[in-house]
Scaffold this motif. Structure first.
Motif, PDB file in Angstrom:
ATOM      1  N   ALA A 154     -14.945  13.074   9.853  1.00 11.58           N
ATOM      2  CA  ALA A 154     -14.510  12.300  11.015  1.00 11.58           C
ATOM      3  C   ALA A 154     -13.029  12.550  11.277  1.00 11.58           C
ATOM      4  CB  ALA A 154     -14.753  10.813  10.772  1.00 11.58           C
ATOM      5  N   PRO A 155     -12.614  12.622  12.534  1.00 11.82           N
ATOM      6  CA  PRO A 155     -11.196  12.835  12.834  1.00 11.82           C
ATOM      7  C   PRO A 155     -10.348  11.576  12.679  1.00 11.82           C
ATOM      8  CG  PRO A 155     -12.445  12.671  14.867  1.00 11.82           C
ATOM      9  CD  PRO A 155     -13.452  12.650  13.757  1.00 11.82           C
ATOM     10  N   VAL A 156     -11.008  10.405  12.564  1.00 10.54           N
ATOM     11  CA  VAL A 156     -10.309   9.133  12.458  1.00 10.54           C
ATOM     12  C   VAL A 156     -10.755   8.430  11.181  1.00 10.54           C
ATOM     13  CG1 VAL A 156      -9.948   6.852  13.492  1.00 10.54           C
ATOM     14  CG2 VAL A 156     -10.118   8.876  14.962  1.00 10.54           C
ATOM     15  N   VAL A 157      -9.789   7.919  10.412  1.00  9.12           N
ATOM     16  CA  VAL A 157     -10.082   7.130   9.212  1.00  9.12           C
ATOM     17  C   VAL A 157      -9.477   5.742   9.398  1.00  9.12           C
ATOM     18  CG1 VAL A 157      -9.725   6.884   6.721  1.00  9.12           C
ATOM     19  CG2 VAL A 157     -10.172   9.151   7.706  1.00  9.12           C
ATOM     20  N   LEU A 158     -10.308   4.724   9.228  1.00  8.50           N
ATOM     21  CA  LEU A 158      -9.863   3.340   9.279  1.00  8.50           C
ATOM     22  C   LEU A 158      -9.906   2.767   7.876  1.00  8.50           C
ATOM     23  CD1 LEU A 158     -11.879   2.113  12.408  1.00  8.50           C
ATOM     24  CD2 LEU A 158      -9.581   3.121  12.340  1.00  8.50           C
ATOM     25  N   ALA A 159      -8.814   2.185   7.424  1.00  7.05           N
ATOM     26  CA  ALA A 159      -8.725   1.639   6.071  1.00  7.05           C
ATOM     27  C   ALA A 159      -8.408   0.149   6.157  1.00  7.05           C
ATOM     28  CB  ALA A 159      -7.647   2.375   5.266  1.00  7.05           C
ATOM     29  N   ASP A 160      -9.331  -0.675   5.658  1.00  3.15           N
ATOM     30  CA  ASP A 160      -9.205  -2.125   5.747  1.00  3.15           C
ATOM     31  C   ASP A 160      -8.670  -2.668   4.426  1.00  3.15           C
ATOM     32  OD1 ASP A 160      -9.348  -4.745   6.469  1.00  3.15           O
ATOM     33  OD2 ASP A 160     -11.531  -4.891   6.417  1.00  3.15           O
ATOM     34  N   GLU A 161      -7.356  -2.919   4.388  1.00  2.00           N
ATOM     35  CA  GLU A 161      -6.697  -3.412   3.180  1.00  2.00           C
ATOM     36  C   GLU A 161      -7.129  -2.606   1.957  1.00  2.00           C
ATOM     37  OE1 GLU A 161      -6.752  -7.647   2.739  1.00  2.00           O
ATOM     38  OE2 GLU A 161      -6.789  -7.972   4.893  1.00  2.00           O
ATOM     39  N   PRO A 162      -6.927  -1.287   1.976  1.00  2.64           N
ATOM     40  CA  PRO A 162      -7.496  -0.424   0.945  1.00  2.64           C
ATOM     41  C   PRO A 162      -6.871  -0.565  -0.432  1.00  2.64           C
ATOM     42  CG  PRO A 162      -6.009   0.832   2.338  1.00  2.64           C
ATOM     43  CD  PRO A 162      -6.143  -0.529   2.969  1.00  2.64           C
ATOM     44  N   VAL A 163      -5.728  -1.259  -0.533  1.00  2.00           N
ATOM     45  CA  VAL A 163      -5.049  -1.340  -1.836  1.00  2.00           C
ATOM     46  C   VAL A 163      -4.857  -2.771  -2.313  1.00  2.00           C
ATOM     47  CG1 VAL A 163      -3.865   0.842  -1.436  1.00  2.00           C
ATOM     48  CG2 VAL A 163      -2.739  -1.288  -0.782  1.00  2.00           C
ATOM     49  N   SER A 164      -5.432  -3.748  -1.624  1.00  2.00           N
ATOM     50  CA  SER A 164      -5.156  -5.143  -1.976  1.00  2.00           C
ATOM     51  C   SER A 164      -5.699  -5.524  -3.342  1.00  2.00           C
ATOM     52  CB  SER A 164      -5.729  -6.080  -0.904  1.00  2.00           C
ATOM     53  OG  SER A 164      -7.124  -5.944  -0.830  1.00  2.00           O
ATOM     54  N   ALA A 165      -6.726  -4.806  -3.835  1.00  2.00           N
ATOM     55  CA  ALA A 165      -7.303  -5.118  -5.139  1.00  2.00           C
ATOM     56  C   ALA A 165      -6.767  -4.216  -6.249  1.00  2.00           C
ATOM     57  CB  ALA A 165      -8.824  -5.008  -5.075  1.00  2.00           C
ATOM     58  N   LEU A 166      -5.761  -3.389  -5.939  1.00  2.98           N
ATOM     59  CA  LEU A 166      -5.254  -2.415  -6.909  1.00  2.98           C
ATOM     60  C   LEU A 166      -3.919  -2.853  -7.481  1.00  2.98           C
ATOM     61  CD1 LEU A 166      -6.034   0.899  -4.984  1.00  2.98           C
ATOM     62  CD2 LEU A 166      -7.513  -0.375  -6.561  1.00  2.98           C
ATOM     63  N   ASP A 167      -3.604  -2.347  -8.682  1.00  2.87           N
ATOM     64  CA  ASP A 167      -2.299  -2.616  -9.255  1.00  2.87           C
ATOM     65  C   ASP A 167      -1.238  -1.811  -8.492  1.00  2.87           C
ATOM     66  OD1 ASP A 167      -1.717   0.050 -10.601  1.00  2.87           O
ATOM     67  OD2 ASP A 167      -3.541  -0.478 -11.671  1.00  2.87           O
ATOM     68  N   PRO A 168       0.038  -2.166  -8.639  1.00  4.03           N
ATOM     69  CA  PRO A 168       1.086  -1.514  -7.824  1.00  4.03           C
ATOM     70  C   PRO A 168       1.099   0.003  -7.927  1.00  4.03           C
ATOM     71  CG  PRO A 168       1.953  -3.482  -8.852  1.00  4.03           C
ATOM     72  CD  PRO A 168       0.586  -3.284  -9.428  1.00  4.03           C
ATOM     73  N   SER A 169       0.906   0.551  -9.125  1.00  3.76           N
ATOM     74  CA  SER A 169       0.941   1.997  -9.291  1.00  3.76           C
ATOM     75  C   SER A 169      -0.207   2.657  -8.539  1.00  3.76           C
ATOM     76  CB  SER A 169       0.874   2.357 -10.772  1.00  3.76           C
ATOM     77  OG  SER A 169       0.808   3.761 -10.949  1.00  3.76           O
ATOM     78  N   ALA A 170      -1.433   2.108  -8.677  1.00  4.61           N
ATOM     79  CA  ALA A 170      -2.586   2.665  -7.974  1.00  4.61           C
ATOM     80  C   ALA A 170      -2.434   2.509  -6.468  1.00  4.61           C
ATOM     81  CB  ALA A 170      -3.874   2.000  -8.460  1.00  4.61           C
ATOM     82  N   ALA A 171      -1.853   1.384  -6.035  1.00  4.85           N
ATOM     83  CA  ALA A 171      -1.644   1.167  -4.600  1.00  4.85           C
ATOM     84  C   ALA A 171      -0.727   2.237  -4.018  1.00  4.85           C
ATOM     85  CB  ALA A 171      -1.066  -0.225  -4.367  1.00  4.85           C
ATOM     86  N   GLU A 172       0.354   2.557  -4.738  1.00  6.59           N
ATOM     87  CA  GLU A 172       1.259   3.610  -4.278  1.00  6.59           C
ATOM     88  C   GLU A 172       0.532   4.945  -4.172  1.00  6.59           C
ATOM     89  OE1 GLU A 172       4.314   3.577  -3.227  1.00  6.59           O
ATOM     90  OE2 GLU A 172       5.081   1.622  -3.850  1.00  6.59           O
ATOM     91  N   GLN A 173      -0.298   5.257  -5.161  1.00 11.78           N
ATOM     92  CA  GLN A 173      -1.019   6.524  -5.162  1.00 11.78           C
ATOM     93  C   GLN A 173      -1.983   6.612  -3.989  1.00 11.78           C
ATOM     94  OE1 GLN A 173      -2.857   7.041  -8.988  1.00 11.78           O
ATOM     95  NE2 GLN A 173      -0.920   6.966 -10.098  1.00 11.78           N
ATOM     96  N   VAL A 174      -2.720   5.521  -3.725  1.00  6.60           N
ATOM     97  CA  VAL A 174      -3.718   5.547  -2.657  1.00  6.60           C
ATOM     98  C   VAL A 174      -3.050   5.636  -1.288  1.00  6.60           C
ATOM     99  CG1 VAL A 174      -5.495   4.162  -1.494  1.00  6.60           C
ATOM    100  CG2 VAL A 174      -5.546   4.437  -3.986  1.00  6.60           C
ATOM    101  N   LEU A 175      -1.986   4.859  -1.066  1.00  2.36           N
ATOM    102  CA  LEU A 175      -1.299   4.938   0.232  1.00  2.36           C
ATOM    103  C   LEU A 175      -0.644   6.294   0.412  1.00  2.36           C
ATOM    104  CD1 LEU A 175      -0.816   3.062   2.676  1.00  2.36           C
ATOM    105  CD2 LEU A 175      -1.944   1.997   0.735  1.00  2.36           C
ATOM    106  N   GLY A 176      -0.066   6.835  -0.666  1.00  2.00           N
ATOM    107  CA  GLY A 176       0.508   8.172  -0.587  1.00  2.00           C
ATOM    108  C   GLY A 176      -0.543   9.211  -0.261  1.00  2.00           C
ATOM    109  N   LEU A 177      -1.742   9.053  -0.826  1.00  5.71           N
ATOM    110  CA  LEU A 177      -2.829   9.981  -0.552  1.00  5.71           C
ATOM    111  C   LEU A 177      -3.265   9.895   0.906  1.00  5.71           C
ATOM    112  CD1 LEU A 177      -5.016  12.001  -1.434  1.00  5.71           C
ATOM    113  CD2 LEU A 177      -6.384  10.040  -2.189  1.00  5.71           C
ATOM    114  N   LEU A 178      -3.396   8.683   1.434  1.00  8.06           N
ATOM    115  CA  LEU A 178      -3.777   8.539   2.845  1.00  8.06           C
ATOM    116  C   LEU A 178      -2.741   9.185   3.768  1.00  8.06           C
ATOM    117  CD1 LEU A 178      -5.157   4.875   2.905  1.00  8.06           C
ATOM    118  CD2 LEU A 178      -6.469   6.976   3.302  1.00  8.06           C
ATOM    119  N   ALA A 179      -1.465   9.003   3.453  1.00  7.36           N
ATOM    120  CA  ALA A 179      -0.420   9.638   4.263  1.00  7.36           C
ATOM    121  C   ALA A 179      -0.492  11.153   4.155  1.00  7.36           C
ATOM    122  CB  ALA A 179       0.950   9.136   3.821  1.00  7.36           C
ATOM    123  N   GLU A 180      -0.705  11.643   2.946  1.00  4.90           N
ATOM    124  CA  GLU A 180      -0.800  13.090   2.735  1.00  4.90           C
ATOM    125  C   GLU A 180      -1.980  13.691   3.494  1.00  4.90           C
ATOM    126  OE1 GLU A 180      -1.890  16.104  -0.951  1.00  4.90           O
ATOM    127  OE2 GLU A 180      -0.969  14.166  -1.398  1.00  4.90           O
TER     128      GLU A 180
END
Length: 237
Positions: A154-180
């Protein structure tokens, strides 16, 4: 890529979104911020076609939105725990398969398995492809979910609070991955977030909602304290 024009959503007599205009360009990660009840999740549901529109339109590449245009990454990750990471990623392509090939993972075509492996490699989990999803950490499971979204093509990805259940380190990794992935794959990524500081570090642009209206659309350096003056979240300036 993704354009919401004059979008309004109403539940009964209650107006949740008031003629909202939002655009997400290819290669852009757009973060949506706002206090609880501001309309963030409703905006994402409207973009996905999961909330009926009272007003306005949603288009992808200038055309009416089609279900295969949009992939979802959820707060609750929704993997099949007893299935392997690879099989979960293959599930992203079920909309492209004949029904007879989509019911049993053993019948997934070889080309699809190779594509799914490439998606897992893209999120850094090729070495865990044959591990059960339930054996992975929360951050790893969310990366599998992102690989599944990639496999949807899909050309569009929607992420609904994708890191709210993750610890800070994992949250940084997931948001960084989405940006990448947005930058490297040319995807339009819209992420609803509760963490302004993560948006500042990873988003290309921020949209702020208050009472169902867009009150901010700008760079991550914009002040966002006025979005949280009801005290629902700690103000961040």
């Amino acid at each position: 890529m993704l354009t919401l024009t004059g979008v309004g959503v109403r539940y009964g007599d209650r107006q949740i979104l008031h003629r909202v205009d939002v655009r997400v360009a290819p290669g852009e990660l757009l973060a949506v911020l706002g206090a609880n009840g501001s309309g963030k999740s409703t905006l994402l549901r409207a973009a996905a076609g999961l909330a009926p529109l009272a007003d306005g339109t949603v288009t992808v590449n200038g055309r009416p939105r089609h279900p295969l245009d949009i992939a979802m990454v959820f707060q609750k990750i929704h993997l099949v725990g007893r299935r392997s990471a690879l099989e979960n990623v293959c599930a992203g392509a079920l909309g492209r398969l004949p029904l007879s090939r989509s019911l049993v993972p053993a019948l997934f075509p070889r080309a699809l398995r190779e594509e799914a492996m490439a998606c897992l490699d893209r999120v850094g989990l090729a070495d865990r492809a044959h591990d059960r999803a339930e054996s992975l950490s929360g951050g790893q499971q969310q990366r599998v979910a992102i690989a599944r979204a990639l496999c949807q093509r899909a050309p569009v990805v929607l992420a609904d609070e994708p890191v709210s259940a993750l610890d800070p380190s994992a949250a940084e990794q997931v948001l960084g991955l989405l940006a990448e992935l947005a930058h490297g794959e040319g995807l339009a990524v819209l992420a609803v977030l509760h963490q302004p500081e993560l948006a500042r570090r990873h988003a290309d642009r921020i949209v702020g909602l208050r009472d169902g209206r867009v009150v901010l659309d700008g760079l991550p350096t914009e002040p966002v304290h006025h979005l949280y003056t009801n005290g629902v979240l700690e103000p961040v300036t």
